[in-house]
Design an enzyme around this catalytic site. Structure first.
Site, PDB file in Angstrom:
ATOM      1  N   ARG A  17       3.052   4.998   6.500  1.00 61.50           N
ATOM      2  CA  ARG A  17       3.542   4.315   7.706  1.00 61.50           C
ATOM      3  C   ARG A  17       4.143   2.944   7.384  1.00 61.50           C
ATOM      4  NH1 ARG A  17      -2.203   4.772  10.453  1.00 61.50           N
ATOM      5  NH2 ARG A  17      -2.649   4.267   8.287  1.00 61.50           N
TER       6      ARG A  17
ATOM      7  N   ASP B 129       0.508   3.734   1.827  1.00 60.93           N
ATOM      8  CA  ASP B 129       0.471   4.322   3.171  1.00 60.93           C
ATOM      9  C   ASP B 129       1.881   4.698   3.672  1.00 60.93           C
ATOM     10  OD1 ASP B 129      -1.722   3.937   5.809  1.00 60.93           O
ATOM     11  OD2 ASP B 129       0.389   4.410   6.168  1.00 60.93           O
TER      12      ASP B 129
ATOM     13  N   HIS C 172      -1.717  -4.144   4.986  1.00 61.34           N
ATOM     14  CA  HIS C 172      -1.452  -3.729   6.372  1.00 61.34           C
ATOM     15  C   HIS C 172      -2.772  -3.506   7.094  1.00 61.34           C
ATOM     16  CE1 HIS C 172      -2.283   0.706   5.952  1.00 61.34           C
ATOM     17  NE2 HIS C 172      -2.144   0.379   4.687  1.00 61.34           N
TER      18      HIS C 172
ATOM     19  N   CYS D 214      -5.795  -0.452   7.045  1.00 57.26           N
ATOM     20  CA  CYS D 214      -5.616   0.192   5.736  1.00 57.26           C
ATOM     21  C   CYS D 214      -6.785   1.132   5.417  1.00 57.26           C
ATOM     22  CB  CYS D 214      -5.506  -0.884   4.650  1.00 57.26           C
ATOM     23  SG  CYS D 214      -5.234  -0.204   3.001  1.00 57.26           S
TER      24      CYS D 214
ATOM     25  N   CYS E 118       0.853  -1.190   0.000  1.00 57.86           N
ATOM     26  CA  CYS E 118       0.000   0.000   0.000  1.00 57.86           C
ATOM     27  C   CYS E 118       0.898   1.252   0.000  1.00 57.86           C
ATOM     28  CB  CYS E 118      -0.891  -0.010   1.234  1.00 57.86           C
ATOM     29  SG  CYS E 118      -2.016   1.400   1.324  1.00 57.86           S
TER      30      CYS E 118
HETATM   31 ZN   LIG Z   1      -3.282   1.070   3.106  1.00 63.01          ZN
END
Ligand SMILES: [Zn+2]
Length: 201
Positions: free
Chosen positions: A46, A44, A98, A101, A42
């Protein structure tokens, strides 16, 4: 406008550290890459694939998009797949979702997110497919994380349909598909135990 000079300062600091640790580092990078892994994750901020897996530069070819999806009309992903499998000859393709998400969470709501709604459409279909199981879960967190896992498993199914994968297996190329999830709350990588190996026809 706020200056971004600190980024360039960080870069100088990073170069200094790399050379202190390994004076030959940048020369080796120049020589090319031979990664064993293609990691689909992803976008993302993090999620740090190299860091959480302990793999350095040159060891992981990476593709990222919202909710780590494998879509058949995504020429970006299809090009990455072809290069990774046909040219780099990676041995492992990892789809790593993750927990928590935002893309998966968004697919469970009714908010208008514009084009993102089109992107995450297949996760909505997945939520519909598993609606009975989802209804039995008590909290939003549990429902999102359940769907995060189902989403990763669905992407493995999608990968198996790609001509580049089918061809590699047909040609007995060593290639494994792995369904993993990163737990941001603990830092742990969770194996969904759905490794697909090369399948000679
Ligand atoms: Zn995500």
């Amino acid at each position: 406008m706020k200056t971004l000079a600190y980024i360039f300062k960080n870069n100088e600091e990073w170069i200094r550290k790399q050379l202190a640790y390994d004076p030959d580092y940048f020369h080796r990078m120049e020589e090319g890459q031979h990664p064993e892994f293609l990691w689909i994750a992803c976008s993302d901020s993090r999620v740090l694939p190299n860091e959480l897996a302990g793999l350095g530069a040159g060891q992981m070819f990476v593709h990222r998009n919202i909710a780590n999806l494998v879509q058949y009309n995504d020429i970006n992903l299809l090009s990455v797949m072809q290069y990774a499998v046909d040219v780099l000859k990676v041995k492992h393709v990892v789809v790593c979702g993750h927990y928590g998400c935002g893309g998966v969470q968004a697919s469970m709501g009714n908010t208008d997110l514009g084009i993102i709604d089109i992107w995450i459409r297949q996760i909505r279909d997945l939520a519909e497919q598993f609606k009975e199981e989802l209804a039995e879960l008590k909290t939003e967190v549990e429902r999102v994380n359940f769907l995060v896992e189902k989403n990763v498993l669905q992407q493995i199914k999608n990968l198996k349909e790609l001509p580049v994968i089918k061809r590699a297996w047909h040609n007995k190329q060593e290639l494994y598909l792995h369904a993993w999830v990163f737990d941001m709350a603990t830092g742990r990588l969770v194996d969904l135990k759905q490794t697909e190996q090369e399948q000679p026809e």
